[in-house]
Write an enzyme that holds these catalytic residues in place. Structure first.
Site, PDB file in Angstrom:
ATOM      1  N   SER A 557     -14.759   9.679 -29.627  1.00 19.45           N
ATOM      2  CA  SER A 557     -15.215   8.802 -28.554  1.00 19.45           C
ATOM      3  C   SER A 557     -14.053   7.986 -28.030  1.00 19.45           C
ATOM      4  O   SER A 557     -13.078   7.716 -28.754  1.00 19.45           O
ATOM      5  CB  SER A 557     -16.309   7.863 -29.072  1.00 19.45           C
ATOM      6  N   TYR A 570     -20.398   1.753 -34.986  1.00 22.05           N
ATOM      7  CA  TYR A 570     -20.161   2.990 -34.238  1.00 22.05           C
ATOM      8  C   TYR A 570     -18.672   3.200 -33.988  1.00 22.05           C
ATOM      9  O   TYR A 570     -18.121   4.267 -34.264  1.00 22.05           O
ATOM     10  CB  TYR A 570     -20.925   2.938 -32.914  1.00 22.05           C
TER      11      TYR A 570
END
Length: 680
Positions: A557, A570
């Site tokens: 990400s 996350y």
């Protein structure tokens, strides 16, 4: 050539009916024909034509466009210019001058048989029972004993114009006959109506089958060898999975192959019997068989309780011996006109107690090769039950395998897609980015395993991608090592091995530091950091065993390098994944395995993560409506574009192509340009 002719409709119905029963013929094997009348669109006159299944078609799925259409008088006229058996191959090109209209599909080598035999309908099939008689040492005598004068023996002759002339002459000389047994090859039958031809074909098949059943030896392959019996189901499958990658590696030395595993009772019984080694060495006989299985298999002739380590240790010498033997076979018969040797690796590998592994350029080819070897086992059983199995001479096999006409057929095949022969395992592939990746890889020719926590959804997506020759769905809880091992075992049993791993499974909880619980932290890291580690570790074992290199790709990400609010668990686990890429690239490079990552951002559309509450949480963080989240992410990028799952899939595809053969340890941003996330 499209037509509404009722004769064609009858031919298609008969072909599909015969071809749908594996007792009658094998995939793409045999051919059928019908003679009738078509109106010439230029002259308006009726023209006698013959419709014949075209080259490479399959009877079970044949459609009108799969028929070659020729003017019958011109086919018969070729007998006047036939230059003799030494030049009979020239006649195949002559069929082009017999075409009616556009001619339909390319005529097969058996077209002469169908055109010259004086019957309205002709079937040429490869039934196991018929080939059993055709390959028996006393096949001619058995044919008379089984059928009387209703079926005539034809000595082996390579398919072609001369064989067509021979069968036409036999039909004329034997008006009482309904068909023939073709030595070493198969059967041909005929009739004046489509139903009569089908009935005659079926009668020959059923009669041969019944005779073998009633008069054949109970154990045609001899006694079971002590210690060679089939392993119990669970143990057998685990052992098959443990050796599959090693076997695929040796089957792929010349060219990457996809594998298929068969452990049917027929195969396991054959592998356990005394006569198996000698019969396997004799090889297959019917041309359709050995063209797909090679002339003989590689046999790992060790007892069923041999350890995986013992099997793996034996493989190099067995493989070297097989390759040397195949090269010697080629050199014995090749001449200046022969095509180059196509490869010396086995297409069939037999492992007593475990089963059969078959190989091909794609899954369908691998599966069909296995089906053909099962046909060959049935043929050997029938021949040995009544007499002794006596396949055609090795020199004749070479003439077929390296036939100029067979080479031309191979060259007519469409070019393979870029990822043909590669096997991909994609986690979290039942939705969003994972589904887009699986779809793109399958579309580029890869065999794809759709792995997801929900097996039913994974299987649903796999079915959307195509048949089980294209994709399969498996359950995969990536946080559970046992579940990961089971999913990878399913993968190698389905396709023979693995080449490409995509660590995509994930979830996200958007919370501030003070709101993030220990359970939140553990869940995020268990699924993504630990999950990616477990999948990569398990897959790496298979990649190393294969010795064929491969790719591991992490869907990380933008957050792995970008610091944003309310995202501690996350983003931290994404940073973990990003460093796994670097670490594994450094460790696995020696095995030819490339490890790269992709850093998407703001993939809202179709995302399972966003749909599961993440989108609402992020929208709240940014003070916008959830429906506007995609536009919000787009407007803050340098390119002003929304990122969708297909953009990520495109990057995955690019990284595993030959264009990136020298790239490892790379992170590719797919974020439409987020300056704060630039890597350097």
């Amino acid at each position: 050539m499209p037509t509404t002719n009722p004769t064609v409709a009858e031919l298609i119905e008969r072909s599909n009916r015969l071809g749908s029963d594996p007792r009658n013929t094998n995939y793409a094997g045999g051919n059928t024909s019908a003679k009738g009348v078509e109106r010439d669109p230029v002259t308006g006159e009726d023209v006698e034509v013959v419709w014949v299944k075209g080259s490479g078609g399959d009877l079970g799925t044949l459609k009108p466009e799969g028929l070659a259409v020729l003017q019958l008088d011109r086919v018969k006229a070729l007998t006047g210019v036939y230059p003799g058996v030494e030049r009979e191959d020239e006649m195949v090109a002559a069929f082009d001058y017999c075409a009616f209209g556009k001619g339909g599909a390319a005529p097969s080598i058996d077209t002469a048989m169908h055109g010259l035999v004086d019957a309205a309908h002709v079937d040429h099939l490869h039934p196991d029972s018929g080939i059993a008689l055709a390959t028996a040492a006393d096949g001619e005598e058995l044919t008379k004993k089984v059928f009387g004068d209703r079926v005539v023996w034809v000595p082996w002759r390579r398919p072609g114009f001369q064989l067509g002339l021979d069968i036409a002459a036999i039909k004329e000389a034997n008006p009482q006959a309904v068909g023939t047994i073709l030595g070493g090859h198969g059967i041909t039958a005929w009739g004046e109506t489509s139903e009569e031809a089908r009935t005659n074909s079926q009668w020959i098949i059923d009669t041969a089958e019944a005779y073998i059943r009633e008069h054949g030896a109970a154990e045609p392959f001899g006694a079971v060898r002590e210690g060679y019996e089939a392993l119990p189901d669970g143990k057998r499958n685990r052992k098959a999975a443990a050796i599959a990658a090693h076997l695929r590696g040796i089957a792929s030395q010349d060219k990457p192959q996809v594998g298929h595993y068969t452990d049917s009772p027929v195969v396991l019984d054959f592998l356990a019997r005394e006569k198996m080694p000698a019969l396997a060495e004799l090889g297959t006989s019917c041309p359709d068989h050995f063209l797909r299985t090679k002339v003989k298999p590689l046999v790992v002739d060790l007892p069923a309780d041999a350890t995986v380590e013992q099997i793996v240790a034996a493989l190099p010498d067995l493989h070297d011996a097989y390759r040397a033997d195949y090269a010697a076979y080629y050199e014995r018969y090749a001449d200046a006109e022969s095509p180059a040797m196509r490869g010396a690796d086995p297409a069939i590998i037999l492992v007593p107690g475990v089963g059969m592994f078959s190989y091909g350029a794609d899954k369908q080819t691998a599966r069909v090769a296995g089906e053909f070897y099962v046909n060959a086992i049935n043929v050997m059983a029938g021949a040995e039950a009544l007499s002794a199995y006596a396949p055609i001479d090795e020199s004749e096999k070479f003439r077929i395998e390296y036939w100029a006409l067979e080479e031309a057929k191979l060259k007519r095949k469409p070019a393979p897609k870029p990822l043909a022969g590669r096997i991909a395992f994609v986690t979290g592939a039942a939705s969003g980015i994972g589904k887009a990746i699986a779809t793109r890889l399958a579309g580029e020719g890869a065999c794809v395993v759709v792995a997801d926590l929900d097996r039913a959804k994974a299987q649903e997506v796999a079915a959307e991608l195509g048949s089980s020759d294209v994709a399969v769905g498996v359950a995969a809880d990536v946080s559970d090592e046992t579940a990961v091992q089971a999913a990878l075992e399913e993968t190698v049993l389905a396709f023979g091995g693995i080449d490409l791993v995509v660590n995509n499974a994930g979830l996200s909880l958007s919370k501030s530091l003070l709101e993030t619980t220990e359970q939140d932290w553990d869940l995020q890291h268990s699924v993504m950091a630990k999950g990616s580690f477990l999948v990569s570790k398990t897959a790496a074992r298979y990649l190393i065993d294969q010795g064929m290199g491969g790719d591991i790709i992490y869907i990380s990400s933008k957050n792995s390098v970008f610091a944003g609010p309310n995202n501690i668990a996350y983003s931290a686990t994404k940073a973990d994944q990003a460093h796994q890429v670097r670490l594994l690239a450094a460790e696995l490079g020696q095995y030819g395995v490339k490890v790269n990552g992709i850093n998407p951002d703001g993939v809202v559309r179709g995302s399972g993560i966003f749909a599961g509450g993440w989108g609402a949480q992020r929208a709240k963080t940014y003070g916008i409506e959830e429906k506007d989240l995609g536009k919000f992410y787009a407007q803050r990028t340098l390119l002003g574009r929304e990122v969708v799952p297909e953009n990520v899939a495109n990057a995955v595809y690019a990284l595993c192509t030959a264009d990136f053969s020298h790239t490892t340890g790379l992170h590719v941003p797919v974020d439409a340009g987020v300056a704060a996330a630039f890597l350097r």
